[in-house]
Design an enzyme around this catalytic site. Structure first.
Site, PDB file in Angstrom:
ATOM      1  N   CYS A 140       0.810  -1.228   0.000  1.00 11.16           N
ATOM      2  CA  CYS A 140       0.000   0.000   0.000  1.00 11.16           C
ATOM      3  C   CYS A 140       0.839   1.272   0.000  1.00 11.16           C
ATOM      4  O   CYS A 140       0.291   2.379  -0.106  1.00 11.16           O
ATOM      5  CB  CYS A 140      -0.934   0.015   1.206  1.00 11.16           C
ATOM      6  N   HIS A 156       9.910 -11.153   5.012  1.00  8.79           N
ATOM      7  CA  HIS A 156       9.108 -10.266   4.173  1.00  8.79           C
ATOM      8  C   HIS A 156       8.089  -9.541   5.039  1.00  8.79           C
ATOM      9  O   HIS A 156       7.136 -10.153   5.518  1.00  8.79           O
ATOM     10  CB  HIS A 156       8.428 -11.048   3.053  1.00  8.79           C
ATOM     11  N   CYS A 162      -2.566  -4.602   5.425  1.00 13.05           N
ATOM     12  CA  CYS A 162      -2.409  -5.298   4.137  1.00 13.05           C
ATOM     13  C   CYS A 162      -2.362  -6.807   4.343  1.00 13.05           C
ATOM     14  O   CYS A 162      -2.937  -7.572   3.557  1.00 13.05           O
ATOM     15  CB  CYS A 162      -1.137  -4.824   3.432  1.00 13.05           C
ATOM     16  N   CYS A 233     -24.738 -31.319   5.571  1.00 13.44           N
ATOM     17  CA  CYS A 233     -24.296 -32.269   6.596  1.00 13.44           C
ATOM     18  C   CYS A 233     -22.825 -32.001   6.922  1.00 13.44           C
ATOM     19  O   CYS A 233     -22.006 -31.811   6.030  1.00 13.44           O
ATOM     20  CB  CYS A 233     -24.472 -33.711   6.116  1.00 13.44           C
ATOM     21  N   CYS A 255     -24.761 -42.322   7.328  1.00 13.08           N
ATOM     22  CA  CYS A 255     -24.378 -41.184   8.154  1.00 13.08           C
ATOM     23  C   CYS A 255     -25.387 -41.014   9.291  1.00 13.08           C
ATOM     24  O   CYS A 255     -26.502 -41.542   9.243  1.00 13.08           O
ATOM     25  CB  CYS A 255     -24.325 -39.914   7.296  1.00 13.08           C
ATOM     26  N   CYS A 257     -26.947 -38.444   9.849  1.00 10.79           N
ATOM     27  CA  CYS A 257     -28.086 -37.684   9.292  1.00 10.79           C
ATOM     28  C   CYS A 257     -29.058 -38.595   8.550  1.00 10.79           C
ATOM     29  O   CYS A 257     -30.029 -38.128   7.955  1.00 10.79           O
ATOM     30  CB  CYS A 257     -27.586 -36.574   8.367  1.00 10.79           C
ATOM     31  N   CYS A 265     -17.736 -44.062  -4.176  1.00  9.11           N
ATOM     32  CA  CYS A 265     -17.980 -43.033  -5.201  1.00  9.11           C
ATOM     33  C   CYS A 265     -18.866 -41.896  -4.715  1.00  9.11           C
ATOM     34  O   CYS A 265     -19.108 -40.941  -5.463  1.00  9.11           O
ATOM     35  CB  CYS A 265     -18.617 -43.675  -6.436  1.00  9.11           C
ATOM     36  N   CYS A 275     -18.974 -49.937  -8.161  1.00  9.27           N
ATOM     37  CA  CYS A 275     -18.875 -48.538  -8.615  1.00  9.27           C
ATOM     38  C   CYS A 275     -18.544 -48.419 -10.109  1.00  9.27           C
ATOM     39  O   CYS A 275     -19.133 -47.593 -10.812  1.00  9.27           O
ATOM     40  CB  CYS A 275     -17.822 -47.797  -7.802  1.00  9.27           C
ATOM     41  N   CYS A 315     -46.919 -49.277  -7.044  1.00 11.90           N
ATOM     42  CA  CYS A 315     -47.307 -50.641  -7.384  1.00 11.90           C
ATOM     43  C   CYS A 315     -47.402 -50.818  -8.891  1.00 11.90           C
ATOM     44  O   CYS A 315     -47.912 -49.946  -9.608  1.00 11.90           O
ATOM     45  CB  CYS A 315     -48.654 -50.964  -6.726  1.00 11.90           C
TER      46      CYS A 315
END
Length: 513
Positions: A140, A156, A162, A233, A255, A257, A265, A275, A315
């Site tokens: 700056c 540095h 900044c 999640c 999980c 959840c 995958c 997979c 069905c």
């Protein structure tokens, strides 16, 4: 005489023994558990029950669990290598948390490893801000005796404002945390956590975002961890399945959840199909999208009177309102044959004939075969969605049943159980057709199709009962409970048999994969 504590310790050790058995020696572990006389036969928690062939061992981690795992590894490396914890953390992230390999590389080439990791070999001094005489910030161009500055060990130096703007841009806009480099030109020193906490001491939100990004990087870098793909999640799943194992197992995990997905995958549960075959099947369906759209249309014509019929439930037992003809939505055959030994809806019958050698006939036969399996795959996918729509109405149906029949809320939960079983079995059936498409025919294929048929017939029967009017459901409670249990049993049998043969390399496929 041994104390109770000693006895329980022995039982725990037996459980540990069972858990550490190699998958190829599972029978040894199971026999050991069966023969162990604990004296507590009713306590199922003491001896871990045997996993089903299609199940894998896993655990679910919350953000605190993940942070604890990182802290343990950082402390270990810090103690072994004699580095500050914040530097050990940078080193571990550089080595993608492969601790043993990292330590081995460090012991052989310490300076080179530190340089590559963005640490350097200078660990003297503490991270602090200070005012420096005759200083001008290169970013700056501000200068003055009251200007607060900061520099890492690379030297540095920039003004604190900044530095803060730079860190905020990296964390908020670029989503970077693990490899934030010094703002100096061509400097690859990594900003450590202590420096960042010092500079962002007044910005709790940014510090929290930084920690969240570090946690996400940790999970992404670990082969044995996957984030749960469910929206919003925050849990991760720890599973020891390697990429090389995915030809032999389909690692489905659950999980906290309640989202069920494939660890290999991250797609939704696709048992029993591995997979690689799932990827091939989805690509084929996408390439044949126009054909697929035509097949999966929501309307068909009655095979007797040709009236247009719309499918509005899961069905597959259809009754034409105009001529009362009863038929199967999938194969358009007589429904009366679907509860008997004549049921053959799931099998594809190869056609033979003198013209089978022509290129056109082979192309037509190939298309017909694909359509056979895709039609049933798409139908179960659609039926699962329709069953899910019914599930969303289940609570209302349960309330109505409760008020009309005098049953308690607990007693009407059988509808919720049946609805969930329908969705799970439909999901399994859907993927059995993708699996069957790539199977080469042999004696095992016949057994697979028999198991598939038994599950399909049970699901259709349960689905038909589930869609009955509310006044009839109370009378069907026992039948629905029995059919739900039977559906779950047939699903376990199908998946167990398929998984065992996959694990043992017994299946033959008609494609290279």
């Amino acid at each position: 005489m041994d104390s109770d504590d000693d006895f329980l310790s022995d039982v725990s050790s037996a459980g540990d023994f069972l858990d550490t058995q190699n998958s190829d020696d599972e029978s040894l572990g199971d026999d050991f558990g069966d023969d162990l006389d604990t004296g507590f036969s009713d306590d199922k928690d003491l001896i871990k029950q045997k996993r089903k062939p299609y199940e894998v061992e896993f655990k679910v981690l919350n953000p605190l669990d993940i942070q604890r795992e990182q802290d343990v590894q950082v402390d270990d490396v810090s103690a072994i290598l004699g580095l500050p914890p914040e530097s050990a953390a940078i080193l571990l992230r550089f080595g993608r948390w492969k601790q043993e390999k990292l330590i081995e590389g460090y012991m052989e080439h310490p300076e080179e490893t530190l340089e590559d990791a963005g640490l350097g070999t200078n660990f003297e001094g503490l991270a602090k801000t200070e005012k420096v005489a005759d200083f001008m910030c290169e970013i700056c161009c501000e200068e003055g005796p009251d200007l607060e500055t900061f520099a890492m060990r690379c030297g540095h130096r920039f003004c604190v404002d900044c530095y803060r703007h730079y860190l905020a841009q990296k964390i908020k806009e670029e989503g970077e945390a693990a490899r934030i480099e010094c703002p100096g030109d061509n400097c690859h020193r990594i900003v450590d956590s202590k420096s960042l906490e010092l500079l962002l001491a007044d910005n709790n939100a940014l510090q929290e975002r930084y920690r969240t990004l570090l946690t996400r990087t940790y999970v992404d870098d670990k082969d044995n961890l996957r984030w749960c793909p469910a929206p919003n999640c925050e849990y991760a799943v720890d599973c020891a399945v390697k990429a090389r194992d995915l030809r032999r197992i389909v690692p489905t995990v659950n999980c906290i959840c309640k989202h069920e997905f494939c660890f290999g995958c991250s797609l939704n549960d696709h048992q029993p199909t591995p997979c690689t075959l799932v990827k091939m099947w989805l690509k084929k369906c996408e390439d044949d999208s126009e054909t697929a759209n035509w097949i999966s249309a929501n309307t068909k014509e009655c095979p007797r009177c040709m009236s247009t019929i719309e499918k509005n439930g899961g069905c597959n037992h259809m009754t034409c309102r105009k001529c009362k003809h009863e038929f199967c939505w999938m194969c358009m055959g007589l429904w009366s044959e679907h509860g008997t030994s004549w049921y053959n809806c799931n099998r594809y019958e190869e056609k033979s004939g003198s013209d089978a050698r022509s290129a056109q006939a082979k192309s037509r036969a190939s298309l017909e075969r694909y359509l056979h399996y895709y039609n049933r795959y798409a139908n179960h996918e659609q039926s699962a969605k329709l069953d899910k729509d019914l599930y969303l109405k289940t609570e209302k149906k349960m309330t109505s049943l409760q008020s009309q029949s005098g049953l308690s809320w607990i007693e009407v939960q059988f509808l919720d159980t049946a609805s969930q079983a329908l969705q799970q079995c439909r999901q399994t059936l859907k993927w059995t057709y993708a699996f069957a498409f790539y199977l080469a025919r042999n004696n095992l294929t016949e057994i697979f199709e028999d198991n598939q048929k038994d599950l399909e017939m049970a699901v259709e029967s349960l689905s038909e009962m589930f869609e009955k009017p509310v006044p009839e459901l109370a009378k069907l409670k026992v039948d629905i409970l029995d059919k739900t249990a039977y559906c779950n049993k047939r699903r376990v049998i199908l998946l167990s048999d398929t998984a065992e043969n996959l694990k043992n390399g017994e299946w033959a496929f008609n494609v290279e994969w």
